[in-house]
Motif scaffolding. Structure first.
Motif, PDB file in Angstrom:
ATOM      1  N   MET A 103      53.513  40.458  19.341  1.00 18.17           N
ATOM      2  CA  MET A 103      52.082  40.441  19.043  1.00 18.17           C
ATOM      3  C   MET A 103      51.508  41.854  19.035  1.00 18.17           C
ATOM      4  N   ASP A 104      50.268  41.981  18.605  1.00 11.79           N
ATOM      5  CA  ASP A 104      49.611  43.284  18.538  1.00 11.79           C
ATOM      6  C   ASP A 104      49.271  43.808  19.931  1.00 11.79           C
ATOM      7  N   LEU A 105      49.111  45.113  20.012  1.00 12.84           N
ATOM      8  CA  LEU A 105      48.803  45.772  21.266  1.00 12.84           C
ATOM      9  C   LEU A 105      47.488  45.294  21.855  1.00 12.84           C
ATOM     10  N   ILE A 106      47.500  44.997  23.150  1.00 10.73           N
ATOM     11  CA  ILE A 106      46.297  44.695  23.936  1.00 10.73           C
ATOM     12  C   ILE A 106      46.387  45.564  25.183  1.00 10.73           C
ATOM     13  N   THR A 107      45.294  46.176  25.609  1.00  5.95           N
ATOM     14  CA  THR A 107      45.359  47.075  26.761  1.00  5.95           C
ATOM     15  C   THR A 107      44.678  46.524  28.015  1.00  5.95           C
ATOM     16  N   ASP A 108      43.913  45.447  27.886  1.00  3.15           N
ATOM     17  CA  ASP A 108      43.284  44.861  29.064  1.00  3.15           C
ATOM     18  C   ASP A 108      44.300  43.984  29.811  1.00  3.15           C
ATOM     19  N   PRO A 109      44.561  44.251  31.101  1.00  4.26           N
ATOM     20  CA  PRO A 109      45.602  43.512  31.837  1.00  4.26           C
ATOM     21  C   PRO A 109      45.399  42.001  31.857  1.00  4.26           C
ATOM     22  N   GLN A 110      44.168  41.558  32.081  1.00  7.57           N
ATOM     23  CA  GLN A 110      43.907  40.124  32.159  1.00  7.57           C
ATOM     24  C   GLN A 110      44.108  39.454  30.798  1.00  7.57           C
ATOM     25  N   GLU A 111      43.675  40.141  29.736  1.00  5.74           N
ATOM     26  CA  GLU A 111      43.831  39.583  28.400  1.00  5.74           C
ATOM     27  C   GLU A 111      45.304  39.493  28.010  1.00  5.74           C
ATOM     28  N   VAL A 112      46.077  40.511  28.374  1.00  2.94           N
ATOM     29  CA  VAL A 112      47.509  40.468  28.101  1.00  2.94           C
ATOM     30  C   VAL A 112      48.140  39.276  28.831  1.00  2.94           C
ATOM     31  N   TYR A 113      47.807  39.134  30.096  1.00  8.73           N
ATOM     32  CA  TYR A 113      48.363  38.038  30.897  1.00  8.73           C
ATOM     33  C   TYR A 113      47.974  36.677  30.328  1.00  8.73           C
ATOM     34  N   ASP A 114      46.705  36.493  30.023  1.00  4.86           N
ATOM     35  CA  ASP A 114      46.241  35.207  29.483  1.00  4.86           C
ATOM     36  C   ASP A 114      46.948  34.875  28.174  1.00  4.86           C
ATOM     37  N   THR A 115      47.172  35.908  27.359  1.00  5.48           N
ATOM     38  CA  THR A 115      47.825  35.702  26.061  1.00  5.48           C
ATOM     39  C   THR A 115      49.272  35.260  26.233  1.00  5.48           C
ATOM     40  N   VAL A 116      50.028  36.001  27.067  1.00  3.85           N
ATOM     41  CA  VAL A 116      51.440  35.639  27.234  1.00  3.85           C
ATOM     42  C   VAL A 116      51.579  34.305  27.956  1.00  3.85           C
ATOM     43  N   LYS A 117      50.705  34.029  28.889  1.00  2.00           N
ATOM     44  CA  LYS A 117      50.768  32.754  29.618  1.00  2.00           C
ATOM     45  C   LYS A 117      50.599  31.577  28.650  1.00  2.00           C
ATOM     46  N   ASP A 118      49.600  31.658  27.796  1.00  2.00           N
ATOM     47  CA  ASP A 118      49.344  30.579  26.837  1.00  2.00           C
ATOM     48  C   ASP A 118      50.491  30.428  25.835  1.00  2.00           C
ATOM     49  N   GLU A 119      50.955  31.554  25.281  1.00  2.00           N
ATOM     50  CA  GLU A 119      51.975  31.488  24.241  1.00  2.00           C
ATOM     51  C   GLU A 119      53.338  31.061  24.780  1.00  2.00           C
ATOM     52  N   TYR A 120      53.696  31.511  25.967  1.00  2.00           N
ATOM     53  CA  TYR A 120      54.975  31.107  26.555  1.00  2.00           C
ATOM     54  C   TYR A 120      54.991  29.601  26.822  1.00  2.00           C
ATOM     55  N   GLU A 121      53.851  29.075  27.255  1.00  2.00           N
ATOM     56  CA  GLU A 121      53.763  27.632  27.508  1.00  2.00           C
ATOM     57  C   GLU A 121      53.925  26.851  26.202  1.00  2.00           C
ATOM     58  N   LYS A 122      53.229  27.298  25.169  1.00  2.00           N
ATOM     59  CA  LYS A 122      53.282  26.601  23.881  1.00  2.00           C
ATOM     60  C   LYS A 122      54.656  26.705  23.232  1.00  2.00           C
ATOM     61  N   GLN A 123      55.219  27.905  23.243  1.00  2.00           N
ATOM     62  CA  GLN A 123      56.442  28.141  22.474  1.00  2.00           C
ATOM     63  C   GLN A 123      57.731  27.833  23.233  1.00  2.00           C
ATOM     64  N   PHE A 124      57.724  28.057  24.546  1.00  2.00           N
ATOM     65  CA  PHE A 124      58.984  28.012  25.286  1.00  2.00           C
ATOM     66  C   PHE A 124      58.996  27.054  26.479  1.00  2.00           C
ATOM     67  N   GLN A 125      57.858  26.449  26.815  1.00  2.00           N
ATOM     68  CA  GLN A 125      57.741  25.618  28.030  1.00  2.00           C
ATOM     69  C   GLN A 125      58.121  26.434  29.272  1.00  2.00           C
ATOM     70  N   LEU A 126      57.587  27.643  29.306  1.00  2.00           N
ATOM     71  CA  LEU A 126      57.754  28.540  30.448  1.00  2.00           C
ATOM     72  C   LEU A 126      56.386  28.874  31.014  1.00  2.00           C
ATOM     73  N   THR A 127      56.320  29.000  32.332  1.00  2.00           N
ATOM     74  CA  THR A 127      55.059  29.301  33.007  1.00  2.00           C
ATOM     75  C   THR A 127      55.092  30.702  33.611  1.00  2.00           C
ATOM     76  N   TRP A 128      54.069  31.480  33.289  1.00  2.00           N
ATOM     77  CA  TRP A 128      53.854  32.745  33.996  1.00  2.00           C
ATOM     78  C   TRP A 128      53.036  32.436  35.248  1.00  2.00           C
ATOM     79  N   LEU A 129      53.579  32.751  36.408  1.00  2.00           N
ATOM     80  CA  LEU A 129      52.796  32.636  37.638  1.00  2.00           C
ATOM     81  C   LEU A 129      51.876  33.850  37.746  1.00  2.00           C
ATOM     82  N   ASP A 130      51.169  33.993  38.857  1.00  2.00           N
ATOM     83  CA  ASP A 130      50.191  35.080  39.006  1.00  2.00           C
ATOM     84  C   ASP A 130      50.836  36.446  38.783  1.00  2.00           C
ATOM     85  N   TYR A 131      50.136  37.317  38.098  1.00  2.00           N
ATOM     86  CA  TYR A 131      50.683  38.670  37.918  1.00  2.00           C
ATOM     87  C   TYR A 131      50.265  39.569  39.082  1.00  2.00           C
ATOM     88  N   SER A 132      51.138  40.508  39.401  1.00  2.00           N
ATOM     89  CA  SER A 132      50.876  41.430  40.502  1.00  2.00           C
ATOM     90  C   SER A 132      50.188  42.689  39.984  1.00  2.00           C
TER      91      SER A 132
END
Length: 308
Positions: free
Chosen positions: A109-138
């Motif tokens: 995907m295209d570059l995003i620099t906001d940490p929360q937005e990056v996390y929200d994006t990967v969390k949603d897409e991983y769930e949809k595409q791979f049935q994988l869950t991102w837990l809380d980011y550190s």
């Protein structure tokens, strides 16, 4: 007549016993199958990428799960280029990943620099595409950065990359070469911060960059933000990316959905670990292994004992 009645009663009794035994046998088979499934689901396969930080963090995850009563199988030293395939193909159940890697390398995907937005994006897409869950980011961020010798940083008042750009003509730059051409290297820096007119620019082996700085052969070099030598702040200063040219690479556990559904407490166990980790603590752990040459398992164990 009585004899016939006795024979009929005996036959009925035998039939009841046979049914009872068959039922009991069926329950035993069912129980055995259930126990095997329970045993299998209780073994959590923790994966790790093939570098120091990946193995340390994965070992900390493994220790936390074992402390909670899980049986853990360690599947470490997996190449970064194939670890995503490993979890998708059910070869491992979880591993630590970086939000920026998920966004750019896995999802493309295209570059995003906001940490929360990056996390929200990967969390949603991983769930949809791979049935994988991102837990809380550190707060631990192992991203791209620039490091300068601390003596020069203090002498010139350099704390940020903006400060560095203003003093570039007074400084000698060293890189492994690729950084000078790569889209997210010098081109991205100059697009955001303006041109860097270095006093000199030379190419060195990337593994020697801290030796090059320490021996006064150069003043500034690209770095990853949790590299062990950066723990020595008297020697090296990591500059603030004040205009956010690079995406965040926050660490977080990625877990197969079926594992979380069967073992929902894993989320709480690993989220508690993530809440304690930050860039400084991970850098210190890397330093113990890469600089002080301690064993990564000992380093992980000592850290886990200090935070649990």
């Amino acid at each position: 007549m009585r004899s016939k009645m006795k024979r009929a009663a005996a036959a009925c009794l035998c039939m009841v016993m046979l049914i009872s035994l068959t039922a009991c046998g069926g329950n035993k088979d069912s129980d055995a199958k259930g126990n095997k499934e329970a045993e299998k689901s209780s073994v959590i396969r923790v994966g790790s990428k093939d570098f120091t930080e990946g193995m340390i963090v994965s070992e900390i995850y493994a220790l936390a799960l074992e402390d909670a009563g899980y049986q853990v199988e360690r599947v470490f030293d997996i190449a970064g280029s194939v670890i995503h395939t490993s979890i998708v193909n059910d070869e491992i159940d979880l591993y630590p990943e970086y939000t920026g890697t998920g966004l750019l390398s896995v999802l493309g995907m295209d570059l995003i620099t906001d940490p929360q937005e990056v996390y929200d994006t990967v969390k949603d897409e991983y769930e949809k595409q791979f049935q994988l869950t991102w837990l809380d980011y550190s707060q631990a961020n192992d991203g791209q950065g620039l490091v300068i010798r601390t003596d020069l940083a203090k002498e010139l008042g350099i704390k940020t990359i903006s400060d560095l750009q203003k003093h570039a003509s007074e400084l000698r730059f060293a890189s492994q070469g690729e950084f000078n051409e790569r889209e997210d290297g010098i081109p991205a820096l100059e697009k955001t911060y303006g041109k860097f007119d270095w006093k000199s620019s030379k190419v060195y082996d990337g593994g020697l960059k801290y030796e090059v700085l320490s021996s006064d052969e150069a003043d500034v070099t690209p770095a990853y933000t949790t590299e062990g030598p950066l723990a020595d702040k008297d020697k090296f200063t990591l500059l603030e990316d004040d205009k956010h040219v690079w995406p965040p690479y926050n660490l977080a556990p990625v877990v197969r959905d079926n594992i979380l559904k069967a073992n929902p407490d894993i989320a709480d166990i690993l989220n508690a670990i993530s809440a304690k980790m930050d860039t400084e603590s991970i850098t210190a752990l890397n330093a113990k292994v890469d600089v002080e040459k301690e064993d990564y398992e000992d380093v992980a164990s000592e850290y886990y004992e200090s935070i649990k």
